[in-house]
Design an enzyme around this catalytic site. Structure first.
Site, PDB file in Angstrom:
ATOM      1  CG  HIS A  48      -1.888  -1.097   1.312  1.00  0.00           C
ATOM      2  ND1 HIS A  48      -1.767  -2.139   2.191  1.00  0.00           N
ATOM      3  CD2 HIS A  48      -3.021  -1.318   0.609  1.00  0.00           C
ATOM      4  CE1 HIS A  48      -2.795  -2.965   2.033  1.00  0.00           C
ATOM      5  NE2 HIS A  48      -3.566  -2.499   1.089  1.00  0.00           N
ATOM      6  CB  SER A 197      -4.375  -7.301   4.106  1.00  0.00           C
ATOM      7  OG  SER A 197      -4.076  -6.061   3.526  1.00  0.00           O
TER       8      SER A 197
END
Ligand code: PAF
Length: 294
Positions: A48, A197
């Site tokens: 990210h 994630s």
């Protein structure tokens, strides 16, 4: 007596409604700033941060959104257990130099109920879409709403979710949304595992096995570029993943990089991509790689 310089760390502003967001971004737009959007579901990692860094390179202001989108999770999927840690995410965004965090509620994003109102079309029904029916309709719906709330000039998505990136590019063209869609290369661990994630779901021993997914699709990409038929390579890859402990292997596919249609043999005129999805313990891992001409 030496003067003590006080360093006051600026805290990234967090807003939760479209109107609060407008108060912040309105003056940026009036000043002619180029606004970059980085949509996320939180549980942030270096992948990210690569999106934020890329956005900072090409835009004047960077808005990150944090919203775990219910309409892109199917029944029995991990919506409730999806990792959530807003404080940690905020600290990472602050360090990366993002300008604003938009973390809306479900009601703010779905005032009329949590159903997907946009179709991702044909591109959304193959590969991931075949195993996660409705997933890309949920993604297209939320991304279109995030675009309308933030009005960005450009939006940044990881190539890790390659099919998602293609679906969003197509949706943006179809909706005639004036947002430039920028894909950012996948960030990998030193052993090749794509950051995600959902890697948090891997046990220590599974984490040791997980890079086999990248090794396997890299082998498929090399073999395909070297002239081997995709069917042979896919069969061998599925077997290799199974032997390593992946169960089930949902798919290994060699496709046209634009329309995601299966390819049989390499052609230098058709950019190709290898995509795969497989479960390892609790984690369902996906990865993909470009086929590069020899
Ligand atoms: O890639 C993700 O994290 C999500 O699918 C996205 C694009 C933020 C939409 O919810």
């Amino acid at each position: 007596m030496p003067k003590i310089k006080k360093v006051i760390k600026e805290v990234i502003k967090t807003v939760r409604t479209q109107s609060e967001l407008g108060v912040q971004t309105g003056p940026w737009k009036a000043a002619g700033h180029k606004i970059g959007l980085v949509p996320t579901m939180g549980a942030l990692h270096a992948g990210h941060m690569a999106l934020v860094h890329q956005a900072k390179k090409v835009c004047d202001k960077v808005c990150v959104t944090l919203f775990v989108n219910p309409t892109q999770f199917g029944p029995g999927e991990d919506f409730n257990s999806y990792p959530r840690d807003e404080e940690k995410d905020r600290a990472m965004l602050q360090d990366a130099g993002a300008d604003i965090l938009y973390a809306p509620s479900v009601g703010e994003m779905y005032p009329d109920g949590t159903t997907a109102s946009l179709s991702a079309g044909e591109l959304g029904s193959v590969l991931e879409g075949a195993f996660r029916p409705g997933h890309f309709d949920g993604v297209a719906t939320v991304v279109e709403r995030l675009f309308s709330h933030t009005n960005p000039h450009a939006a940044f998505f990881g190539e890790k979710d390659y099919q998602q990136l293609q679906v969003i590019k197509q949706m943006t063209l179809r909706q005639k949304t004036p947002v430039e869609i920028i894909g950012v290369p996948t960030v990998r661990g030193t052993d090749g595992l794509a950051l995600s994630s959902r890697n948090e779901y891997l046990s220590e021993s599974e984490r040791g096995i997980a890079p086999v997914l990248y090794q396997t699709i890299s082998g498929v990409a090399d073999g395909f570029a070297g002239g081997q038929p995709s069917a042979e390579l896919i069969a061998a890859a599925v077997e290799k993943l199974g032997l390593a402990g992946f169960d089930p292997v949902d798919y290994v596919a060699v496709v046209d990089a634009k329309n995601l249609k299966p390819l049989e043999l390499f052609s230098p005129d058709t950019p190709a991509r290898v995509l795969a999805a497989a479960k390892l313990g609790r984690a369902r891992l996906i990865d993909n790689i470009a086929v590069t001409a020899p």
